[in-house]
Design a protein around this motif. Structure first.
Motif, PDB file in Angstrom:
ATOM      1  N   THR B 131      80.946  21.040  24.266  1.00  0.00           N
ATOM      2  CA  THR B 131      80.415  22.251  23.623  1.00  0.00           C
ATOM      3  C   THR B 131      78.937  22.071  23.300  1.00  0.00           C
ATOM      4  O   THR B 131      78.111  22.948  23.564  1.00  0.00           O
ATOM      5  CB  THR B 131      81.205  22.536  22.326  1.00  0.00           C
ATOM      6  OG1 THR B 131      82.588  22.588  22.650  1.00  0.00           O
ATOM      7  CG2 THR B 131      80.778  23.852  21.691  1.00  0.00           C
ATOM      8  N   GLU B 132      78.632  20.911  22.730  1.00  0.00           N
ATOM      9  CA  GLU B 132      77.261  20.631  22.330  1.00  0.00           C
ATOM     10  C   GLU B 132      76.313  20.639  23.531  1.00  0.00           C
ATOM     11  O   GLU B 132      75.228  21.229  23.480  1.00  0.00           O
ATOM     12  CB  GLU B 132      77.259  19.245  21.669  1.00  0.00           C
ATOM     13  CG  GLU B 132      76.035  18.917  20.874  1.00  0.00           C
ATOM     14  CD  GLU B 132      76.152  17.504  20.269  1.00  0.00           C
ATOM     15  OE1 GLU B 132      77.226  17.162  19.739  1.00  0.00           O
ATOM     16  OE2 GLU B 132      75.177  16.752  20.361  1.00  0.00           O
ATOM     17  N   ILE B 134      76.757  22.100  26.499  1.00  0.00           N
ATOM     18  CA  ILE B 134      76.650  23.443  27.085  1.00  0.00           C
ATOM     19  C   ILE B 134      75.793  24.338  26.185  1.00  0.00           C
ATOM     20  O   ILE B 134      74.984  25.133  26.665  1.00  0.00           O
ATOM     21  CB  ILE B 134      78.047  24.052  27.360  1.00  0.00           C
ATOM     22  CG1 ILE B 134      78.754  23.236  28.455  1.00  0.00           C
ATOM     23  CG2 ILE B 134      77.924  25.515  27.793  1.00  0.00           C
ATOM     24  CD1 ILE B 134      80.122  23.761  28.861  1.00  0.00           C
ATOM     25  N   ASP B 135      75.950  24.185  24.863  1.00  0.00           N
ATOM     26  CA  ASP B 135      75.130  24.955  23.929  1.00  0.00           C
ATOM     27  C   ASP B 135      73.631  24.779  24.207  1.00  0.00           C
ATOM     28  O   ASP B 135      72.858  25.712  24.040  1.00  0.00           O
ATOM     29  CB  ASP B 135      75.420  24.526  22.477  1.00  0.00           C
ATOM     30  CG  ASP B 135      76.570  25.318  21.871  1.00  0.00           C
ATOM     31  OD1 ASP B 135      77.196  26.105  22.603  1.00  0.00           O
ATOM     32  OD2 ASP B 135      76.834  25.154  20.664  1.00  0.00           O
ATOM     33  N   ARG B 136      73.252  23.586  24.604  1.00  0.00           N
ATOM     34  CA  ARG B 136      71.828  23.319  24.829  1.00  0.00           C
ATOM     35  C   ARG B 136      71.236  24.152  25.966  1.00  0.00           C
ATOM     36  O   ARG B 136      70.034  24.343  26.027  1.00  0.00           O
ATOM     37  CB  ARG B 136      71.604  21.837  25.168  1.00  0.00           C
ATOM     38  CG  ARG B 136      71.813  20.930  23.993  1.00  0.00           C
ATOM     39  CD  ARG B 136      71.306  19.544  24.328  1.00  0.00           C
ATOM     40  NE  ARG B 136      71.757  18.591  23.320  1.00  0.00           N
ATOM     41  CZ  ARG B 136      71.411  17.312  23.312  1.00  0.00           C
ATOM     42  NH1 ARG B 136      70.631  16.833  24.263  1.00  0.00           N
ATOM     43  NH2 ARG B 136      71.862  16.515  22.370  1.00  0.00           N
ATOM     44  N   VAL B 137      72.094  24.583  26.898  1.00  0.00           N
ATOM     45  CA  VAL B 137      71.574  25.295  28.080  1.00  0.00           C
ATOM     46  C   VAL B 137      72.117  26.718  28.216  1.00  0.00           C
ATOM     47  O   VAL B 137      71.619  27.493  29.027  1.00  0.00           O
ATOM     48  CB  VAL B 137      71.913  24.525  29.385  1.00  0.00           C
ATOM     49  CG1 VAL B 137      71.205  23.174  29.405  1.00  0.00           C
ATOM     50  CG2 VAL B 137      73.423  24.353  29.546  1.00  0.00           C
ATOM     51  N   ILE B 138      73.107  27.083  27.410  1.00  0.00           N
ATOM     52  CA  ILE B 138      73.862  28.319  27.656  1.00  0.00           C
ATOM     53  C   ILE B 138      72.979  29.576  27.589  1.00  0.00           C
ATOM     54  O   ILE B 138      73.222  30.553  28.297  1.00  0.00           O
ATOM     55  CB  ILE B 138      75.083  28.422  26.696  1.00  0.00           C
ATOM     56  CG1 ILE B 138      76.051  29.531  27.129  1.00  0.00           C
ATOM     57  CG2 ILE B 138      74.660  28.628  25.248  1.00  0.00           C
ATOM     58  CD1 ILE B 138      76.878  29.203  28.334  1.00  0.00           C
ATOM     59  N   GLU B 139      71.946  29.540  26.741  1.00  0.00           N
ATOM     60  CA  GLU B 139      71.103  30.742  26.614  1.00  0.00           C
ATOM     61  C   GLU B 139      70.042  30.837  27.707  1.00  0.00           C
ATOM     62  O   GLU B 139      69.399  31.871  27.860  1.00  0.00           O
ATOM     63  CB  GLU B 139      70.447  30.750  25.219  1.00  0.00           C
ATOM     64  CG  GLU B 139      71.477  30.985  24.116  1.00  0.00           C
ATOM     65  CD  GLU B 139      70.899  30.873  22.711  1.00  0.00           C
ATOM     66  OE1 GLU B 139      69.805  30.290  22.551  1.00  0.00           O
ATOM     67  OE2 GLU B 139      71.571  31.358  21.787  1.00  0.00           O
ATOM     68  N   THR B 140      69.844  29.751  28.446  1.00  0.00           N
ATOM     69  CA  THR B 140      68.778  29.744  29.458  1.00  0.00           C
ATOM     70  C   THR B 140      69.264  30.205  30.827  1.00  0.00           C
ATOM     71  O   THR B 140      68.469  30.609  31.662  1.00  0.00           O
ATOM     72  CB  THR B 140      68.189  28.330  29.646  1.00  0.00           C
ATOM     73  OG1 THR B 140      69.198  27.503  30.259  1.00  0.00           O
ATOM     74  CG2 THR B 140      67.780  27.721  28.313  1.00  0.00           C
ATOM     75  N   PHE B 408      73.424  30.458  36.138  1.00  0.00           N
ATOM     76  CA  PHE B 408      74.611  31.222  35.708  1.00  0.00           C
ATOM     77  C   PHE B 408      74.140  32.336  34.768  1.00  0.00           C
ATOM     78  O   PHE B 408      72.996  32.314  34.297  1.00  0.00           O
ATOM     79  CB  PHE B 408      75.610  30.299  34.995  1.00  0.00           C
ATOM     80  CG  PHE B 408      75.017  29.579  33.815  1.00  0.00           C
ATOM     81  CD1 PHE B 408      75.060  30.122  32.536  1.00  0.00           C
ATOM     82  CD2 PHE B 408      74.370  28.346  33.990  1.00  0.00           C
ATOM     83  CE1 PHE B 408      74.487  29.465  31.455  1.00  0.00           C
ATOM     84  CE2 PHE B 408      73.783  27.691  32.907  1.00  0.00           C
ATOM     85  CZ  PHE B 408      73.849  28.255  31.636  1.00  0.00           C
ATOM     86  N   THR B 409      74.998  33.295  34.486  1.00  0.00           N
ATOM     87  CA  THR B 409      74.674  34.352  33.531  1.00  0.00           C
ATOM     88  C   THR B 409      74.645  33.743  32.130  1.00  0.00           C
ATOM     89  O   THR B 409      75.639  33.149  31.698  1.00  0.00           O
ATOM     90  CB  THR B 409      75.735  35.463  33.579  1.00  0.00           C
ATOM     91  OG1 THR B 409      75.792  35.961  34.922  1.00  0.00           O
ATOM     92  CG2 THR B 409      75.393  36.594  32.620  1.00  0.00           C
ATOM     93  N   PRO B 410      73.510  33.882  31.415  1.00  0.00           N
ATOM     94  CA  PRO B 410      73.421  33.259  30.088  1.00  0.00           C
ATOM     95  C   PRO B 410      74.501  33.753  29.139  1.00  0.00           C
ATOM     96  O   PRO B 410      75.003  34.877  29.275  1.00  0.00           O
ATOM     97  CB  PRO B 410      72.033  33.690  29.585  1.00  0.00           C
ATOM     98  CG  PRO B 410      71.268  34.040  30.813  1.00  0.00           C
ATOM     99  CD  PRO B 410      72.268  34.577  31.796  1.00  0.00           C
ATOM    100  N   GLY B 411      74.836  32.897  28.176  1.00  0.00           N
ATOM    101  CA  GLY B 411      75.853  33.249  27.174  1.00  0.00           C
ATOM    102  C   GLY B 411      75.390  32.807  25.797  1.00  0.00           C
ATOM    103  O   GLY B 411      74.200  32.525  25.590  1.00  0.00           O
ATOM    104  N   LYS B 412      76.346  32.750  24.867  1.00  0.00           N
ATOM    105  CA  LYS B 412      76.000  32.418  23.470  1.00  0.00           C
ATOM    106  C   LYS B 412      76.432  30.990  23.119  1.00  0.00           C
ATOM    107  O   LYS B 412      77.413  30.481  23.644  1.00  0.00           O
ATOM    108  CB  LYS B 412      76.719  33.397  22.540  1.00  0.00           C
ATOM    109  CG  LYS B 412      76.121  34.787  22.559  1.00  0.00           C
ATOM    110  CD  LYS B 412      76.620  35.586  21.350  1.00  0.00           C
ATOM    111  CE  LYS B 412      75.759  36.817  21.078  1.00  0.00           C
ATOM    112  NZ  LYS B 412      75.366  37.580  22.272  1.00  0.00           N
ATOM    113  N   LYS B 413      75.694  30.425  22.162  1.00  0.00           N
ATOM    114  CA  LYS B 413      76.075  29.111  21.636  1.00  0.00           C
ATOM    115  C   LYS B 413      77.378  29.206  20.850  1.00  0.00           C
ATOM    116  O   LYS B 413      77.678  30.260  20.295  1.00  0.00           O
ATOM    117  CB  LYS B 413      74.977  28.588  20.709  1.00  0.00           C
ATOM    118  CG  LYS B 413      73.693  28.235  21.406  1.00  0.00           C
ATOM    119  CD  LYS B 413      72.726  27.606  20.428  1.00  0.00           C
ATOM    120  CE  LYS B 413      71.398  27.328  21.145  1.00  0.00           C
ATOM    121  NZ  LYS B 413      70.469  26.559  20.325  1.00  0.00           N
TER     122      LYS B 413
END
Lengths: 63, 416
Positions: B131-132, B134-140, B408-413
């Motif tokens: 989770t941690e 993926i969180d680092r890149v999910i918004e990019t 990929f399509t950005p998502g939320k942390k």
């Protein structure tokens, strides 16, 4: 149908457990398998045959 | 019946460390299995290669004849035996580079730490690391799978298991990657060896530190306080364990997961199927590990003359066991070159066979499942730029990728 694990062959591939989790259990000590039933109920016999066919060590002995 | 020939028949130019092997191994093994199932390679001082499933398993099971022990002659700086061809570093990996009866003590000392229950207990932490990261890149909307996810997660889980500081994961992971994939004759290999020695040094320092502290729930602390056969674990033994566990922990699941991500990118209907039917994950996991065989193969040392097939092996010979070839043997697997996510039974030997079989397989399964599940949930439309991705130049020990850029399509942390 009865089934046993040849202890000297089992090294913990866990494929029998994947085939028939109702019949086999994996040790918390070393991951090796053992059998939980005396006689395999009808509905699990095919799964136990699959377990025997999935073991690389040929450690699942149906008798 | 053909009589047993003496000498090293069936010569082949096998070298699992070569660049040619990296691209042609499935063809090479296919040809060997049908024409020359046990063959002699003159490379790396000479060794046999067994290519058929049944021979590989038979040799792996005959551990009294085909041994794993490694010795190091410090005076002449010569490593003998062990499970790598060429022999690798002077450190004897524990328990993998030992034989019975020593092996019984070494393996049973750590079995419980890697058993199914102990591995399940770690699942929450593996999920958290995933989770941690993926969180680092999910918004990019972009990442490099190897650098940002499939490398870090197994490395972080292994750091925590070992009792090494979490923030050092990248140095340890890079060192263990490089020592594996850089060809031994390359210029960079010298630097890789320095980094490997740093890992060794760090493990030694932490082992000594844990000796002075009350026992904690990690392996270096367990070694520092534990007893084997009624006596304390030595520093040399602790380091032998540490390097074996680091090598097994940081590279193998990384390779498996990265290969899987490429496969699911190139086969979108299979990706859709796995998203729609998550109950396929256990058979899919075993099939993917069969097909990709991240740990390509391992060596044994012949200690007495042994006849197998038409071949006469002699005491002093070495033999390479490519699990990857056994896993594509049509005698055992229908359509072995095809990935079937529902394949079962699946008696693959990607984790090895016989008593030295991978101790970390339950941990590997947990890490693979957690990474793949969360990727498919959070970036289900990821696209890999395969043209920009690089394979390890040498895949014969670990068949992996250096990098793997993706969008990929950005998502939320998920974490605050």
């Amino acid at each position: 149908m009865r089934v046993r694990i040849k202890a000297e062959r089992c090294v913990g591939h866990a494929m029998c457990y994947l085939a028939a989790p109702e019949i086999f259990v994996l040790s918390d000590e070393d991951g090796r398998a053992s059998v939980t039933v005396d006689v395999v109920p009808e509905e699990f016999q095919e799964a136990v045959r699959q377990a025997a066919r999935s073991c690389p060590e040929e450690a699942v002995d149906i008798y | 019946m053909q009589s047993k020939l003496s000498g090293k028949q069936c010569p082949i130019d096998h070298d699992h460390e070569s660049r040619a092997y990296a691209s042609s191994w499935p063809d090479q093994y296919r040809e060997m299995r049908s024409e020359c199932p046990i063959a002699w390679s003159k490379n790396h001082g000479g060794y046999w290669v067994a290519s058929r499933y049944r021979d590989i398993v038979a040799i792996a099971q005959a551990s009294d004849v085909f041994r794993s022990n490694k010795t190091y002659d410090a005076e002449n700086d010569v490593v003998k035996g062990g499970v790598l061809i060429p022999p690798g570093t002077s450190v004897r990996g524990l328990p993998i580079e030992t034989d019975r009866p020593e092996w019984d003590s070494y393996r049973s000392f750590i079995n419980r730490k890697f058993a199914p229950k102990a591995s399940e207990v770690r699942r929450e932490r593996v999920r958290h690391f995933t989770t941690e990261m993926i969180d680092r890149v999910i918004e990019t909307g972009k990442l490099d799978f190897v650098h940002d996810l499939t490398g870090p997660v197994p490395a972080m889980a292994t750091m925590e298991l070992m009792g090494l500081p979490l923030e050092e994961w990248r140095e340890h992971a890079d060192a263990m990657h490089e020592i594996v994939f850089l060809p031994k004759e390359s210029e960079e290999f010298g630097k890789a060896l320095e980094r490997f020695n740093w890992v060794y040094q760090r493990c030694a320092e932490e082992f000594r530190r844990y000796r002075e502290l009350p026992e904690e729930d990690n392996l270096l602390s367990y070694f520092a306080h534990g007893q084997i056969d009624g006596r304390p674990v030595t520093e040399e033994e602790a380091l032998g364990y540490a390097l074996n566990i680091l090598a097994g922990g940081v590279d193998t699941t990384t390779s498996l997961t990265t290969h899987t991500l490429v496969y699911l990118y190139e086969n979108p209907e299979e990706r859709e199927r796995l998203i729609a039917e998550p109950e396929l994950l256990p058979t899919a996991r075993e099939e993917l590990v069969r097909y990709f065989s991240p740990m390509h193969g391992i060596a044994r040392n012949v200690v007495e003359d042994f006849d197998i097939g038409d071949v006469k092996m002699e005491a002093g010979d070495r033999v390479f066991l490519p699990w990857s070839s056994g896993n594509r043997d049509p005698e055992i697997f229908d359509e072995p070159e095809k990935i079937d996510l529902a394949r079962f039974p699946n008696r693959h030997i990607a984790f090895g066979a016989g008593m030295h079989r991978c101790i970390g397989s339950f941990m590997a399964r947990v890490m693979f499942e957690e990474m793949l599940t969360q990727i498919l949930e959070r970036m289900p439309d990821y696209k890999v730029d395969v043209s920009a991705a690089e394979r390890y130049p040498s895949v014969g020990t670990i068949n992996g990728w250096i990098n793997m850029p993706a969008t990929f399509t950005p998502g939320k942390k998920r974490l605050v």
